[in-house]
Design a protein around this motif. Sequence first.
Motif, PDB file in Angstrom:
ATOM      1  N   ILE A  42       0.848  -1.205   0.000  1.00 33.69           N
ATOM      2  CA  ILE A  42       0.000   0.000   0.000  1.00 33.69           C
ATOM      3  C   ILE A  42       0.880   1.251   0.000  1.00 33.69           C
ATOM      4  O   ILE A  42       0.621   2.198  -0.735  1.00 33.69           O
ATOM      5  N   ILE A  43       1.962   1.234   0.809  1.00 33.55           N
ATOM      6  CA  ILE A  43       2.873   2.388   0.820  1.00 33.55           C
ATOM      7  C   ILE A  43       3.469   2.582  -0.572  1.00 33.55           C
ATOM      8  O   ILE A  43       3.471   3.680  -1.126  1.00 33.55           O
ATOM      9  N   VAL A  44       3.978   1.485  -1.136  1.00 27.56           N
ATOM     10  CA  VAL A  44       4.697   1.591  -2.413  1.00 27.56           C
ATOM     11  C   VAL A  44       3.779   2.110  -3.518  1.00 27.56           C
ATOM     12  O   VAL A  44       4.150   2.999  -4.287  1.00 27.56           O
ATOM     13  N   TYR A  45       2.565   1.566  -3.597  1.00 31.09           N
ATOM     14  CA  TYR A  45       1.693   1.903  -4.729  1.00 31.09           C
ATOM     15  C   TYR A  45       0.716   3.036  -4.436  1.00 31.09           C
ATOM     16  O   TYR A  45      -0.039   3.425  -5.327  1.00 31.09           O
ATOM     17  N   SER A  46       0.748   3.569  -3.175  1.00 31.41           N
ATOM     18  CA  SER A  46      -0.224   4.606  -2.825  1.00 31.41           C
ATOM     19  C   SER A  46      -0.177   5.777  -3.805  1.00 31.41           C
ATOM     20  O   SER A  46      -1.215   6.352  -4.149  1.00 31.41           O
ATOM     21  N   VAL A  47       1.032   6.129  -4.274  1.00 32.47           N
ATOM     22  CA  VAL A  47       1.134   7.297  -5.151  1.00 32.47           C
ATOM     23  C   VAL A  47       0.627   6.996  -6.561  1.00 32.47           C
ATOM     24  O   VAL A  47       0.440   7.909  -7.361  1.00 32.47           O
ATOM     25  N   GLN A  48       0.446   5.704  -6.879  1.00 34.98           N
ATOM     26  CA  GLN A  48      -0.095   5.372  -8.200  1.00 34.98           C
ATOM     27  C   GLN A  48      -1.595   5.115  -8.144  1.00 34.98           C
ATOM     28  O   GLN A  48      -2.321   5.436  -9.070  1.00 34.98           O
ATOM     29  N   TRP A  49      -2.040   4.502  -7.035  1.00 34.92           N
ATOM     30  CA  TRP A  49      -3.453   4.118  -6.955  1.00 34.92           C
ATOM     31  C   TRP A  49      -4.362   5.306  -6.706  1.00 34.92           C
ATOM     32  O   TRP A  49      -5.493   5.346  -7.156  1.00 34.92           O
ATOM     33  N   TRP A  50      -3.881   6.265  -5.913  1.00 35.09           N
ATOM     34  CA  TRP A  50      -4.731   7.390  -5.540  1.00 35.09           C
ATOM     35  C   TRP A  50      -4.039   8.702  -5.859  1.00 35.09           C
ATOM     36  O   TRP A  50      -2.817   8.757  -5.947  1.00 35.09           O
TER      37      TRP A  50
END
Lengths: 258, 168, 46
Positions: free
Chosen positions: A185-193
Motif C-alpha cells: 500500500i505504501i509503495v503503490y499509494s502514489v499510483q493508486w490514488w
Amino acid sequence: MNENVLNAGRTGAAGAWLHRFANPGRFLRLVRPALPWLAVFSILITGTGLVWGYGFAPADWQQGDASRIMYVHVPAAWVAMAGYAALAGCSFFSIVWRHPLADLAAEEIGPVGAGFTFVCLVTGSLWGKPMWGAYWVWDARLTSVLVLFFLYLGHIALIRAFDNPAHGHRAAAILALVGAINLPIIVYSVQWWNTLHQGNTISFTGNSKIYITMLYPLLIASVGFYLCFVTLVCARMCAAIMERRTRGLLLAAADRGA
Amino acid sequence: MRAPKKRRLILLLVCGLCLSAATGLTLAAFSSSLTYFLSPREVLLKNPAPGVSFRLGGIVQVGSVNTVITDRMPTTTFRLTDGQASIPVTYTGLLPDLFREGQGIVAIGAMTPTGGFAAQEVLAKHGSTYMPKDVEQALQKAGKWNPKYGPPPPADTWNTMQVKGSNS
Amino acid sequence: MNFAPFINGSYGVTLVFLLGLGGLTFARYRRAVRRLRAVETREAAR
C-alpha cells in the motif's frame, strides 16, 4: 526438539540448512568478527553519501537546495520499509519453523526500524513545509507511512508485553505478518490514488527521473543507510545473545547456590 | 497426517491470501475517500454543493494567473485544469514558492454559488523529476521541454546529458 | 523562504538518530561482552 529430529529428513535441504544456521551460538561466532568491519563501512559510506548530498550535489532546478533533504528522507524511507519486510520475514520463519534466531531478530529489528521510520516522517515533514506549504497532509502516502510507524511501535510493545516470552513472540509475529499488507500500500499509494506526495522518481525497471549527479549521492546514502541498519541489528542481536547467556549462567549459579 | 511445519505454512499462506483479498476489496471500496483531491473533471461530474469543503487538484493553466494586491494582501485568481475541464480559483494570501504556471496545485476550499472555487489554502504538488538548473535550461533552449506546458521528456533523453557546469 | 533551517534540521535529526542509536547500541554491546566475560571467568574459577 523431538519434532526437529523427526522432521530432519522430511523438511528437505532448506529446512535443514535453516536449522543449522538458526543456532544463536553459531550466529554469534559468525557475525561478531564482522561487526567492526560492518561498522566502519557503514560510517564511511553513509558519511560519503550525506556529505555529497549536503554539500556537493547540484540543487534541483525547481526545488533549489530543499531537494537536498532527499538524501536523508528517501534512504530512511527505503530502510524503514525494508526493515519491516525483514521483520515480516522473521515472523514468518518464527511461526512456521519456530526459529529462536528469528524471534531474536524480530525483537531487535523493531526499535531500529521504528527509528528509521521516525526519521523518514520528520525529514519528510521538514521537506513538505517549504515545498508544499504544509508540514503534514493526510494523503495516502503519508498516512500509510504513519501506519507503518505505529505498526513498529505496536510490535515493540507486544513482543515485550508477556511474562512468557514465547507468547510475546507469537503475538508479535502475527501482528508483523498482518501489518505486512501495508508495504504494497505504501509503495503503490502514489499510483493508486491522487496524493500530494510526488510519484516514484527511482524506477528499477525503467529510467529514473533524476539527473545522474543527483542519483549517485542518493544511491550511496541508501547503501550506507542499509549498512547502518544491518550493523545496528546485528550488534543488538549479538548483545542480546550474550545477555541471555549471562542470564543463563547466573541462574545456573543461583540454582547451585540455593 | 502432515508435518506440523507444513501445516503451519499452509495455514499461514491461506490466512495471508484471505487478508490480502479483504484488504484489496476494502481499499477498492473506499478508494474515493483515500484520494487526496478531486480533479476539475471529477468536480464538474460530482457537482459538490457550494460551501462544502473539499480539495481540488490540477495544473495552473498558463496565462490564467492574475494577482491583485489590496490592503497589502495579494488576491490571486487562476484556473485549475486537468486537460479536460478547468475551474476558476480565488485565493487570498501568500502562495507557496513553487506556485507557477503549469505547476500542479492542490487547493483546499469550497465551491461558490457562481461556479468558482474559493480556496482557503493552496499547496504545491511538485513532480517526481529531479535535475539541476543547467539541464533544465539546456532542455528549454533545445526546445525539448517547457515546464509550463507539461511534464519533461522521457528521462533517458536527459538524465545523463552532458551540460557545461552541471558536473558537480 | 529560507530553506536552510529545514535542510539543516533534516540532516541534524538524521545524524542525531544514527549517532545516538549507534552509541547506545555500542554501549549495550560492550556491556554485554563485559558482563559475559566476568560471569564466565567467575564460573571457570569455581
